[in-house]
Design a protein around this motif. Structure first.
Motif, mmCIF file in Angstrom:
data_model
loop_
_atom_site.group_PDB
_atom_site.id
_atom_site.type_symbol
_atom_site.label_atom_id
_atom_site.label_comp_id
_atom_site.label_asym_id
_atom_site.label_seq_id
_atom_site.Cartn_x
_atom_site.Cartn_y
_atom_site.Cartn_z
ATOM 1 N N ARG A 284 37.387 -1.891 12.102
ATOM 2 C CA ARG A 284 38.612 -1.509 12.086
ATOM 3 C C ARG A 284 38.277 -0.689 13.500
ATOM 4 N N ALA A 309 47.632 -1.418 13.211
ATOM 5 C CA ALA A 309 48.084 -0.212 13.551
ATOM 6 C C ALA A 309 46.659 0.536 14.150
ATOM 7 N N ILE A 314 50.986 0.675 19.119
ATOM 8 C CA ILE A 314 51.683 1.843 17.143
ATOM 9 C C ILE A 314 50.862 2.575 17.495
ATOM 10 N N ARG B 468 45.569 -5.547 4.349
ATOM 11 C CA ARG B 468 45.047 -5.432 3.302
ATOM 12 C C ARG B 468 43.519 -6.323 2.909
ATOM 13 N N ASP C 35 54.797 -0.806 2.830
ATOM 14 C CA ASP C 35 53.046 -0.912 2.001
ATOM 15 C C ASP C 35 51.940 -0.635 3.155
ATOM 16 N N ILE C 36 51.588 0.504 2.593
ATOM 17 C CA ILE C 36 49.746 0.500 2.579
ATOM 18 C C ILE C 36 49.252 0.509 2.235
ATOM 19 N N VAL C 37 48.897 0.014 3.703
ATOM 20 C CA VAL C 37 47.581 -1.519 3.706
ATOM 21 C C VAL C 37 46.044 -0.903 4.822
ATOM 22 N N TYR C 38 45.806 0.395 4.915
ATOM 23 C CA TYR C 38 44.180 1.574 4.941
ATOM 24 C C TYR C 38 44.848 2.776 4.843
ATOM 25 N N ASN C 40 42.112 5.811 6.600
ATOM 26 C CA ASN C 40 41.481 6.144 6.935
ATOM 27 C C ASN C 40 41.030 7.668 6.283
ATOM 28 N N GLU C 43 35.007 12.156 5.562
ATOM 29 C CA GLU C 43 33.925 12.090 4.924
ATOM 30 C C GLU C 43 33.551 13.341 3.986
ATOM 31 N N ASP C 56 44.467 9.549 8.308
ATOM 32 C CA ASP C 56 45.656 8.780 8.466
ATOM 33 C C ASP C 56 45.692 8.047 7.734
ATOM 34 N N GLU C 58 47.961 3.942 7.192
ATOM 35 C CA GLU C 58 48.395 2.701 8.241
ATOM 36 C C GLU C 58 49.891 2.164 7.145
ATOM 37 N N SER C 59 50.257 1.373 7.699
ATOM 38 C CA SER C 59 51.480 0.429 7.236
ATOM 39 C C SER C 59 51.200 -0.638 8.043
ATOM 40 N N VAL C 60 51.832 -2.067 8.249
ATOM 41 C CA VAL C 60 51.358 -2.945 9.018
ATOM 42 C C VAL C 60 51.930 -2.745 10.336
ATOM 43 N N LYS C 61 52.694 -1.740 10.486
ATOM 44 C CA LYS C 61 53.476 -1.351 11.595
ATOM 45 C C LYS C 61 53.569 -0.106 11.946
ATOM 46 N N ALA C 62 52.789 1.093 12.094
ATOM 47 C CA ALA C 62 52.636 2.375 11.629
ATOM 48 C C ALA C 62 51.808 3.059 11.724
ATOM 49 N N VAL C 63 51.876 4.379 11.918
ATOM 50 C CA VAL C 63 50.526 4.770 11.252
ATOM 51 C C VAL C 63 51.140 6.831 11.153
ATOM 52 N N ASP C 65 49.806 10.391 10.091
ATOM 53 C CA ASP C 65 48.508 11.353 9.905
ATOM 54 C C ASP C 65 48.645 11.983 8.911
#
Lengths: 437, 480, 123
Positions: A284, A309, A314, B468, C35-38, C40, C43, C56, C58-63, C65
């Protein structure tokens, strides 16, 4: 004159009338004192025949050498006809970025295959769709490794000087400092490296083979870097990976490099192809485009640009890199080249290159040329000899041979590839022998 | 579903082979060599060819059909460009040959740089940046060097309009700046009052594209550049939309200090499926001292002579030379008259389409457009549930590449349409008819659109799954 | 849920006691993201600051914060989100993102009622 405008004057008038628009309105919003009040001062447009004549003339002012013994970041390799022909297909050449996945499975798949092949030769888990060239790939990789605590990038003086310059340029306003590691015998000086590795070191960059053609002890140096908690970036000539251990096996966290040797002509420096591959946990952090595999609504396998993303369109100012495009057509070509050569072909190319390089050196040494560095080399090597480097260059040039690169008064950086025959190399030696006589 | 080339692979098959080794074989010991065979394909030439032929049938280029992608300028890529760029005298020269043996390359670079200076009204160019974003990064580094050199160290901010392409703020961040967004006014241009309040002695530059990403020329441009200069900043021109104004107006005359161009847009070099492009950067004389190494020196006309205080270098060697050769070929073919004609017709074609579509697809900003225009499908979405994405997917079944979707982000459900000058009235008429038909279907039978595309090799993709659970390379287990 | 508070940027914080809290995003946030994909995340051991970005989504088309409602030190991040970020879509209120310890200042946080009013006003 061409302009490739299709519609005739009459048709344009028809369009204006049909749409009820006034031509005067088009540029009305441009203030008068901004409008250009004269025609562009450029030569009149030429017909295709004249353009060709002009460009052929310019091309003829460049010397195309029969034998090329110069590398230093640009190599002359055999490019199979099938690669040249297939990559020229207009669907590949004139297509846009494959944002509309349903329409572009061919492009997406070709990039996925390229990514896969690069992973195969480097031993890595993931690869992006490419960046501009090897030098900027190293710069982007350095950027992947920095964080709040680790801000120092270590770059040895044995990497390509243009790569070093590019990294410094890229990082000059970022919170990353570049420190140079000293070299000894043309390789990284281990003591210098040890003194520079600290808890603040983000990464160590190694080039394999290095700028002088020498094989570094990547495994040993990587171990030291890892012990200090730093990441290891290896810039590997992909052609050599037909024979040499993969960057992954040697301890690289990120493998990058210049993939021009994989099917791209020397092209006076571009377009080239920067590859970037890494391990799963750093995926990533990769900049640029990446193609992934997925399914469509019917459950069929499909390919799509993914992990978007991360990218600038984006994240905008929070993106780690502004890179938007990839060198798609060059990546397509490299993927085709790897498929055309196959594992045996790639091994053969590497074997020919190194064998012929060693042959040339052995022959040159009979004339009194010596290796500048007492270290193992792959297909490039530096000599000092009885003739000045520019004398060698001039003499060989007059015989249609591009010598190794003059590094200084006596030093020459030679590169031999599979495109040179034993006869070519013997000719080099006999020409120089004559000069010495 | 096409097979992956790895799935066509069969151990022992060969395509291209080298001659036998004619010197002594050199081998390295085990410690240095790879022990496993890399899993790259083993295929015969005929199968390689058929594989890529099949992939080419699942690609769509300008040579296949209409491509009204806003902001990308998908104009026709002339074949003569391919011929000149593959001449051995250009393709088979080494970048580090002695300069005296590459006079043709130097001259080509000089001819291109001079022509670009004339078209843009700038004083010098570097051809090194390899893409638009690369050019932006270069331009911002030039700006940063300029201020550093004057010891003006307070300038830490760059102003970027909210309608700007994402590469603008990203490049500014890479050049060490923090980015301040400037709002657009109700005509889509820069809000001059907002600009005035944003300007200060902490602002290094304003980045702008003109015409902007809505396809509109900002009539306040002279005032805008004056304000920035008075505040001590520089003005950066994103040349993505130059196709609207060649021979009509020049960024150098609008007050811009540094510009980047996209040769793969305005100057017909092919997109190649996503690259390589070329993003030369033009500057006013105040920035010449900072041009990167690997630039043809503007007066010495050599590559081995660098500027006085170079910002460094942006990459190896001199840029995408063969791409630049294509652009030079194009400029030679068109001449000044042809470039102007190209822009005028780009604007005509866009206005023609807009006039015939705006009753159904509301235009984001009313009034004549330049080379592209933005419509909003928000009303369509509210009334029928059909979105800009659905309209785009439906277009695929008609053999037309969709326009740019969802950009700029200041317009909801945006479609940005840029026909370019190299399209016939018939092509435009057909596209107009298709878009009108799709609009009608949205009301009468929306399911048809939701099911689109139906005639492509695949249906809509699951991009959530792709993000994902990323599968980024071939493995025999993962291939299914 | 009187120990749960909210922010205008659609995060929630649940105080387990005076010095320990969990942080997450609201149902409104996950819906807006799609749909949330990730995710960040910081630690364990990292500091977070009130009203500052700590990561933050991430969805496919947006981030988007993630803004911290409180200041403190991260004790744990929710491992579940590494491989199944969709849990945030399925149950935003019940899926914690961070466990934080510190001396918390609850001023400036919204009560459930105040947050719901904010949503109703179309924010």
């Amino acid at each position: 004159m061409a302009s490739y405008v299709v519609n005739t004057k009459e048709q344009r008038e028809k369009m204006l009338a049909e749409a009820g628009i006034d031509e005067q309105s088009f540029y009305a919003s441009i203030p008068q004192d901004v409008k250009l009040q004269r025609p562009l001062n450029l030569p009149k447009g030429k017909s295709e025949l004249e353009v060709l004549r002009h460009m052929k003339h310019l091309a003829s002012l460049n010397t195309v050498y029969d034998v090329v013994l110069r590398g230093a970041g640009s190599e002359s390799h055999f490019i199979p006809a099938v690669v040249r022909q297939l990559s020229a297909r207009e669907e590949f050449v004139t297509a846009y970025t494959p944002y509309q996945a349903e329409l572009s499975q061919g492009i997406l798949q070709s990039i996925f295959e390229y990514q896969s092949s690069i992973c195969a030769i480097t031993g890595m888990d993931a690869c992006n769709a490419s960046v501009y060239d090897g030098a900027s790939a190293v710069a982007e990789a350095v950027n992947m490794t920095g964080d709040r605590k680790r801000t120092v990038a270590l770059l040895p003086k044995s990497i390509h000087p243009e790569t070093l310059e590019t990294v410094k340029t890229y990082t000059q306003w970022l919170p990353i400092t570049v420190k140079e590691v000293e070299i000894k015998d043309g390789k990284v000086d281990v003591e210098s490296l040890k003194s520079l590795l600290t808890q603040e070191t983000a990464c160590l960059v190694l080039q394999q083979p290095n700028y002088f053609g020498i094989l570094e002890d990547v495994e040993g140096l990587a171990k030291l870097a890892h012990e200090a908690g730093a990441k290891v970036i290896v810039s590997a000539n992909p052609m050599t990976l037909g024979v040499l251990k993969t960057p992954r096996e040697q301890g690289a966290d990120i493998a990058v490099g210049e993939a021009q040797p994989l099917g791209l002509p020397m092209s006076f420096g571009g377009p080239y192809l920067g590859y970037m591959a890494t391990t799963t946990d750093m995926v990533r952090r990769l900049p640029g485009r990446i193609v992934g595999q997925t399914k469509d609504l019917d459950g069929k396998r499909a390919f799509v640009l993914t992990l978007q993303a991360r990218e600038q369109h984006i994240r905008r100012e929070k993106a780690s890199s502004s890179i938007c495009s990839n060198q798609a057509h060059c990546a397509l070509t490299a993927g085709m080249y790897l498929a055309a050569m196959g594992p045996q072909g790639l091994k053969d190319v590497a074997t020919h290159c190194t064998s012929k390089a060693h042959y040339l050196f052995n022959q040159l040494s009979t004339l009194g040329f010596k290796l500048r560095y007492d270290s193992s080399f792959f297909h490039e090597f530096v000599t000092d000899g009885p003739l000045s480097s520019h004398k060698v260059e001039d003499v060989l040039s007059s015989h249609g041979i591009l010598s190794g690169l003059p590094l200084d008064e006596t030093g020459i950086l030679w590169c031999v590839t599979e495109t040179s025959t034993k006869n070519d190399l013997d000719r080099v030696v006999s020409i120089l022998k004559e000069v010495l006589a | 579903m096409s097979k992956l080339i790895f799935e066509l692979s069969s151990v022992g098959r060969r395509c291209s082979e080298l001659p036998p080794l004619d010197v002594e074989l050199i081998e390295f010991d085990e410690a240095l060599t790879r022990q496993s065979t890399p899993s790259i394909p083993e295929v015969a030439e005929v199968d390689l060819v058929r594989h890529y032929m099949e992939l080419s049938r699942q690609a769509f280029g300008v040579d296949n059909g209409f491509y009204p992608l806003g902001s990308c300028t998908m104009k026709y890529n002339p074949k003569i460009n391919e011929e000149t760029s593959s001449l051995a005298g250009f393709a088979q020269i080494h970048p580090l040959q002695p300069e005296s043996t590459v006079n043709g390359a130097l001259q080509s670079m000089d001819e291109l740089s001079s022509a670009l200076c004339e078209v843009t009204g700038m004083d010098a160019f570097t051809l090194q940046p390899s893409a638009g974003a690369h050019g932006e990064f270069t331009g911002l580094l030039l700006i940063h060097a300029y201020h550093q050199h004057r010891n003006d160290l307070k300038r830490t901010k760059v102003l970027v309009p909210d309608s700007a392409h994402g590469t603008n703020p990203a490049s500014a961040a890479m050049a060490g700046y923090s980015v301040i967004s400037v709002p657009s006014n109700d005509k889509g241009g820069v809000d001059v009052d907002a600009l005035k309040s944003a300007l200060s002695d902490e602002v290094a530059a304003l980045m702008l594209t003109n015409p902007n990403t809505l396809g509109l020329f900002d009539p306040n441009i002279l005032e805008i550049s004056r304000l920035v200069h008075e505040a001590g900043g520089l003005v950066y021109y994103d040349g993505a939309n130059l196709n609207a104004i060649m021979g009509i107006a020049r960024p150098g005359d609008m007050g811009f200090d540094v510009v980047h161009l996209n040769l793969h847009k305005t100057f017909s070099t092919p997109h190649g499926g996503g690259g390589p492009g070329s993003g030369p950067v033009g500057v006013k004389s105040c920035l010449i001292p900072f041009l990167p190494k690997g630039t043809l020196h503007p007066t010495e006309k050599k590559l081995t002579v660098s500027s006085e205080f170079p910002i460094g270098r942006m990459r190896s060697f001199y840029g995408n030379f063969l791409t630049n050769i294509r652009a030079l070929t194009y400029i030679l073919s068109l001449g000044g008259e042809g470039l102007k004609e190209a822009s005028e017709n780009a604007v005509l074609n866009a206005n023609y389409m807009m006039a015939k579509l705006s009753d159904l697809y509301p235009v984001a900003y009313v009034g004549p457009c330049m080379h592209e225009f933005v419509v909003s499908c928000q009303k369509l979405k509210d009334e029928t549930g059909i979105t800009a994405k659905d309209v785009s997917k439906a277009l695929l079944d008609y053999g037309i590449h969709p326009p740019t979707m969802y950009f700029p982000n200041i317009v909801h459900e945006a479609l940005m349409i840029e026909p370019t000058e190299t399209e016939s009235k018939e092509t435009l008429d057909r596209a107009i008819d298709v878009l009108r038909e799709i609009h009608a279907l949205a009301y009468s039978n929306p399911q048809v659109l939701l099911d689109a595309p139906k005639t492509m090799p695949i249906k809509r993709v699951d991009d959530v799954l792709a993000a994902r659970h990323p599968i980024l390379k071939y493995t025999p287990e993962g291939a299914q | 849920m009187e120990n749960t508070f909210f922010t205008a940027s659609h995060e929630w914080v649940k105080f387990l006691d005076d010095n320990h809290a969990e942080v997450g995003i609201t149902d409104y946030a996950q819906h807006a993201l799609g749909d949330i994909v990730y995710v960040n995340l910081p630690e364990a051991g990292d500091k977070v600051m009130e009203a500052s970005r700590f990561g933050d989504v991430e969805s496919v088309k947006a981030v988007s914060d993630l803004i911290s409602p409180i200041s403190g030190t991260v004790v744990e991040t929710n491992d579940v989100l590494v491989n199944t970020p969709e849990k945030l879509n399925e149950d935003a209120m019940g899926t914690w993102i961070l466990k934080v310890e510190g001396n918390f200042d609850r001023t400036g946080l919204l009560t459930k009622k105040q947050y719901e009013t904010l949503l109703a006003q179309g924010h």
